[in-house]
Design a protein around this motif. Structure first.
Motif, PDB file in Angstrom:
ATOM      1  N   ALA A  74       0.836  -1.185   0.000  1.00  0.00           N
ATOM      2  CA  ALA A  74       0.000   0.000   0.000  1.00  0.00           C
ATOM      3  C   ALA A  74       0.880   1.247   0.000  1.00  0.00           C
ATOM      4  CB  ALA A  74      -0.917   0.010   1.208  1.00  0.00           C
ATOM      5  N   ASN A  75       0.396   2.287  -0.672  1.00  0.00           N
ATOM      6  CA  ASN A  75       1.132   3.545  -0.705  1.00  0.00           C
ATOM      7  C   ASN A  75       0.145   4.698  -0.560  1.00  0.00           C
ATOM      8  OD1 ASN A  75       0.063   4.250  -3.319  1.00  0.00           O
ATOM      9  ND2 ASN A  75       1.528   2.858  -4.231  1.00  0.00           N
ATOM     10  N   ASP A  76       0.679   5.885  -0.463  1.00  0.00           N
ATOM     11  CA  ASP A  76      -0.171   7.069  -0.316  1.00  0.00           C
ATOM     12  C   ASP A  76      -0.058   7.976  -1.543  1.00  0.00           C
ATOM     13  OD1 ASP A  76       2.417   7.862   0.124  1.00  0.00           O
ATOM     14  OD2 ASP A  76       1.975   9.067   1.904  1.00  0.00           O
ATOM     15  N   TYR A  77      -0.101   7.393  -2.725  1.00  0.00           N
ATOM     16  CA  TYR A  77       0.027   8.128  -3.977  1.00  0.00           C
ATOM     17  C   TYR A  77      -1.347   8.552  -4.494  1.00  0.00           C
ATOM     18  CZ  TYR A  77       4.600   5.673  -4.165  1.00  0.00           C
ATOM     19  OH  TYR A  77       5.840   5.156  -3.908  1.00  0.00           O
ATOM     20  N   ALA A  78      -2.094   9.258  -3.698  1.00  0.00           N
ATOM     21  CA  ALA A  78      -3.495   9.579  -4.006  1.00  0.00           C
ATOM     22  C   ALA A  78      -3.702  10.218  -5.379  1.00  0.00           C
ATOM     23  CB  ALA A  78      -4.073  10.478  -2.922  1.00  0.00           C
ATOM     24  N   GLY A  79      -2.861  11.132  -5.785  1.00  0.00           N
ATOM     25  CA  GLY A  79      -3.040  11.824  -7.064  1.00  0.00           C
ATOM     26  C   GLY A  79      -2.223  11.224  -8.192  1.00  0.00           C
ATOM     27  N   ASN A  80      -1.903   9.949  -8.088  1.00  0.00           N
ATOM     28  CA  ASN A  80      -1.049   9.271  -9.055  1.00  0.00           C
ATOM     29  C   ASN A  80      -1.886   8.270  -9.853  1.00  0.00           C
ATOM     30  OD1 ASN A  80       0.739   7.248 -10.175  1.00  0.00           O
ATOM     31  ND2 ASN A  80       2.351   8.030  -8.842  1.00  0.00           N
ATOM     32  N   ALA A  81      -1.941   8.437 -11.172  1.00  0.00           N
ATOM     33  CA  ALA A  81      -2.769   7.585 -12.026  1.00  0.00           C
ATOM     34  C   ALA A  81      -2.367   6.112 -11.947  1.00  0.00           C
ATOM     35  CB  ALA A  81      -2.702   8.065 -13.474  1.00  0.00           C
ATOM     36  N   PHE A  82      -1.124   5.845 -11.636  1.00  0.00           N
ATOM     37  CA  PHE A  82      -0.638   4.461 -11.570  1.00  0.00           C
ATOM     38  C   PHE A  82      -0.318   4.048 -10.132  1.00  0.00           C
ATOM     39  CE2 PHE A  82       0.404   5.721 -15.948  1.00  0.00           C
ATOM     40  CZ  PHE A  82      -0.238   4.701 -16.638  1.00  0.00           C
ATOM     41  N   ARG A  83      -1.045   4.586  -9.167  1.00  0.00           N
ATOM     42  CA  ARG A  83      -0.762   4.333  -7.756  1.00  0.00           C
ATOM     43  C   ARG A  83      -0.805   2.855  -7.388  1.00  0.00           C
ATOM     44  NH1 ARG A  83      -5.083   7.348  -8.045  1.00  0.00           N
ATOM     45  NH2 ARG A  83      -7.123   6.397  -7.844  1.00  0.00           N
ATOM     46  N   ASN A  84      -1.563   2.065  -8.133  1.00  0.00           N
ATOM     47  CA  ASN A  84      -1.633   0.633  -7.848  1.00  0.00           C
ATOM     48  C   ASN A  84      -0.706  -0.185  -8.744  1.00  0.00           C
ATOM     49  OD1 ASN A  84      -3.664   0.907  -5.824  1.00  0.00           O
ATOM     50  ND2 ASN A  84      -5.160   1.197  -7.456  1.00  0.00           N
ATOM     51  N   SER A  85       0.117   0.483  -9.531  1.00  0.00           N
ATOM     52  CA  SER A  85       0.994  -0.215 -10.459  1.00  0.00           C
ATOM     53  C   SER A  85       2.445  -0.276 -10.001  1.00  0.00           C
ATOM     54  CB  SER A  85       0.952   0.461 -11.830  1.00  0.00           C
ATOM     55  OG  SER A  85      -0.328   0.337 -12.390  1.00  0.00           O
ATOM     56  N   TYR A  86       2.840   0.613  -9.111  1.00  0.00           N
ATOM     57  CA  TYR A  86       4.226   0.588  -8.639  1.00  0.00           C
ATOM     58  C   TYR A  86       4.337   1.215  -7.259  1.00  0.00           C
ATOM     59  CZ  TYR A  86       4.346   5.431 -10.382  1.00  0.00           C
ATOM     60  OH  TYR A  86       4.083   6.756 -10.629  1.00  0.00           O
ATOM     61  N   LEU A 112      12.465   0.495  -7.223  1.00  0.00           N
ATOM     62  CA  LEU A 112      11.123   0.652  -7.771  1.00  0.00           C
ATOM     63  C   LEU A 112      10.515  -0.738  -7.939  1.00  0.00           C
ATOM     64  CD1 LEU A 112       8.967   2.564  -9.054  1.00  0.00           C
ATOM     65  CD2 LEU A 112      10.065   2.070 -11.250  1.00  0.00           C
ATOM     66  N   PHE A 113       9.378  -0.959  -7.295  1.00  0.00           N
ATOM     67  CA  PHE A 113       8.647  -2.212  -7.414  1.00  0.00           C
ATOM     68  C   PHE A 113       7.507  -1.980  -8.393  1.00  0.00           C
ATOM     69  CE2 PHE A 113      10.521  -2.167  -3.211  1.00  0.00           C
ATOM     70  CZ  PHE A 113      11.086  -3.433  -3.103  1.00  0.00           C
ATOM     71  N   VAL A 114       7.390  -2.863  -9.402  1.00  0.00           N
ATOM     72  CA  VAL A 114       6.353  -2.731 -10.415  1.00  0.00           C
ATOM     73  C   VAL A 114       5.481  -3.980 -10.368  1.00  0.00           C
ATOM     74  CG1 VAL A 114       5.866  -2.459 -12.885  1.00  0.00           C
ATOM     75  CG2 VAL A 114       7.865  -1.345 -11.881  1.00  0.00           C
ATOM     76  N   ARG A 115       4.174  -3.757 -10.409  1.00  0.00           N
ATOM     77  CA  ARG A 115       3.218  -4.871 -10.431  1.00  0.00           C
ATOM     78  C   ARG A 115       3.508  -5.739 -11.661  1.00  0.00           C
ATOM     79  NH1 ARG A 115      -1.917  -5.733  -8.109  1.00  0.00           N
ATOM     80  NH2 ARG A 115      -1.713  -3.728  -7.090  1.00  0.00           N
ATOM     81  N   LYS A 116       3.611  -7.041 -11.457  1.00  0.00           N
ATOM     82  CA  LYS A 116       4.020  -7.939 -12.550  1.00  0.00           C
ATOM     83  C   LYS A 116       3.048  -7.914 -13.719  1.00  0.00           C
ATOM     84  CE  LYS A 116       2.027 -12.133 -10.645  1.00  0.00           C
ATOM     85  NZ  LYS A 116       2.272 -13.504 -10.238  1.00  0.00           N
ATOM     86  N   GLU A 117       1.768  -7.624 -13.501  1.00  0.00           N
ATOM     87  CA  GLU A 117       0.796  -7.561 -14.591  1.00  0.00           C
ATOM     88  C   GLU A 117       1.116  -6.447 -15.587  1.00  0.00           C
ATOM     89  OE1 GLU A 117      -1.111  -9.606 -11.166  1.00  0.00           O
ATOM     90  OE2 GLU A 117      -0.106  -7.673 -11.335  1.00  0.00           O
ATOM     91  N   ARG A 118       1.824  -5.439 -15.155  1.00  0.00           N
ATOM     92  CA  ARG A 118       2.184  -4.332 -16.049  1.00  0.00           C
ATOM     93  C   ARG A 118       3.212  -4.755 -17.084  1.00  0.00           C
ATOM     94  NH1 ARG A 118      -1.815  -3.681 -14.687  1.00  0.00           N
ATOM     95  NH2 ARG A 118      -2.599  -2.317 -13.087  1.00  0.00           N
ATOM     96  N   MET A 119       3.824  -5.903 -16.874  1.00  0.00           N
ATOM     97  CA  MET A 119       4.832  -6.395 -17.798  1.00  0.00           C
ATOM     98  C   MET A 119       4.219  -7.236 -18.920  1.00  0.00           C
ATOM     99  SD  MET A 119       7.731  -7.230 -14.971  1.00  0.00           S
ATOM    100  CE  MET A 119       9.025  -7.622 -16.112  1.00  0.00           C
ATOM    101  N   ASP A 120       2.909  -7.412 -18.900  1.00  0.00           N
ATOM    102  CA  ASP A 120       2.237  -8.196 -19.941  1.00  0.00           C
ATOM    103  C   ASP A 120       2.247  -7.497 -21.294  1.00  0.00           C
ATOM    104  OD1 ASP A 120       1.685 -10.142 -18.077  1.00  0.00           O
ATOM    105  OD2 ASP A 120      -0.403  -9.545 -17.774  1.00  0.00           O
ATOM    106  N   ASP A 121       2.331  -6.184 -21.292  1.00  0.00           N
ATOM    107  CA  ASP A 121       2.304  -5.403 -22.523  1.00  0.00           C
ATOM    108  C   ASP A 121       3.464  -4.417 -22.488  1.00  0.00           C
ATOM    109  OD1 ASP A 121       0.506  -4.319 -24.923  1.00  0.00           O
ATOM    110  OD2 ASP A 121       1.216  -2.590 -23.762  1.00  0.00           O
ATOM    111  N   VAL A 122       4.336  -4.470 -23.486  1.00  0.00           N
ATOM    112  CA  VAL A 122       5.536  -3.629 -23.476  1.00  0.00           C
ATOM    113  C   VAL A 122       5.192  -2.137 -23.485  1.00  0.00           C
ATOM    114  CG1 VAL A 122       5.927  -3.633 -25.972  1.00  0.00           C
ATOM    115  CG2 VAL A 122       7.860  -3.374 -24.416  1.00  0.00           C
TER     116      VAL A 122
END
Length: 162
Positions: free
Chosen positions: A1-13, A22-32
Motif C-alpha cells: 500500500a502507498n499514499d500516492y493519491a493523485g497518481n494515475a498508476f498508484r496501484n501499479s508501482y 522501484l517495485f512494479v506490479r508484474k501484470e504491467r509487464m504483460d504489454d511492453v
C-alpha cells in the motif's frame, strides 16, 4: 500500500526511496507499451521526489521530456534501415537519421523523408471531393442540420454513397 493519491498508476508501482528501488506490479509487464508508460511515469515522479501528484508542473515537465526522448528513440530505431539513404549522397556508412534530417533545407524534403520512413503517402486534396464546390455544398448541408446525430447520419450517408 502507498499514499500516492493523485497518481494515475498508484496501484501499479511503489518506490522505496531509502533503498532506491522501484517495485512494479508484474501484470504491467504483460504489454511492453503499458510497461514502458508505467516506468516513464514512475521515473518522472522519482526525479521530482513527489510520488503523489500527477498535476504538478515539475512532474509534467519531466514526464513530457521522458516521453519525447522515448518517442524519438522509437522513431529512430524504427527508421534505421532508411537512415542509410541520404537523398542521393552515398557516404559509404550508415548515416545518423537525425543528422540527415537536420541537413535537409526544405520542409518538402523533410516531409518526403518522414513519409518514406513510415511508409505513408498523403494524397493531396485535389480530388473532386475537395473541390470548392463540393466543400461548399457539404458545409451548407451540415449547417442546416440541427443536431449532432443528424450531422453524423448525413456524414455516414455521404460516406456510403462515395
Amino acid at each position: 500500500a502507498n499514499d500516492y493519491a493523485g497518481n494515475a498508476f498508484r496501484n501499479s508501482y511503489h518506490f522505496k526511496a531509502e533503498s532506491n528501488v522501484l517495485f512494479v506490479r508484474k501484470e504491467r509487464m504483460d504489454d511492453v507499451g503499458e510497461f514502458t508508460l508505467v516506468i516513464l511515469h514512475a521515473l518522472a515522479h522519482v526525479a521530482v521526489a513527489k510520488m503523489d501528484d500527477d498535476s504538478s508542473p515539475r512532474f509534467l515537465n519531466v514526464m513530457y521530456k521522458a516521453m519525447r526522448i522515448c518517442c524519438t528513440d522509437l522513431f529512430m530505431t524504427r527508421s534505421r534501415p532508411a537512415a542509410m539513404v541520404t537523398r542521393g549522397q552515398s557516404r559509404g556508412k550508415t548515416t545518423d537519421l537525425e543528422s540527415v534530417f537536420r541537413e535537409l533545407q526544405s520542409r518538402d524534403d523533410k516531409t518526403n523523408l518522414v513519409e518514406d520512413l513510415v511508409n505513408v503517402k498523403v494524397l493531396s486534396p485535389t480530388g473532386k471531393e475537395f473541390s470548392d464546390q463540393a466543400v461548399s455544398e457539404r458545409v451548407q448541408r451540415y449547417s442546416s442540420l440541427s443536431s449532432a446525430s443528424a450531422v453524423q447520419e448525413e456524414v455516414e450517408m455521404s460516406l456510403t454513397t462515395a
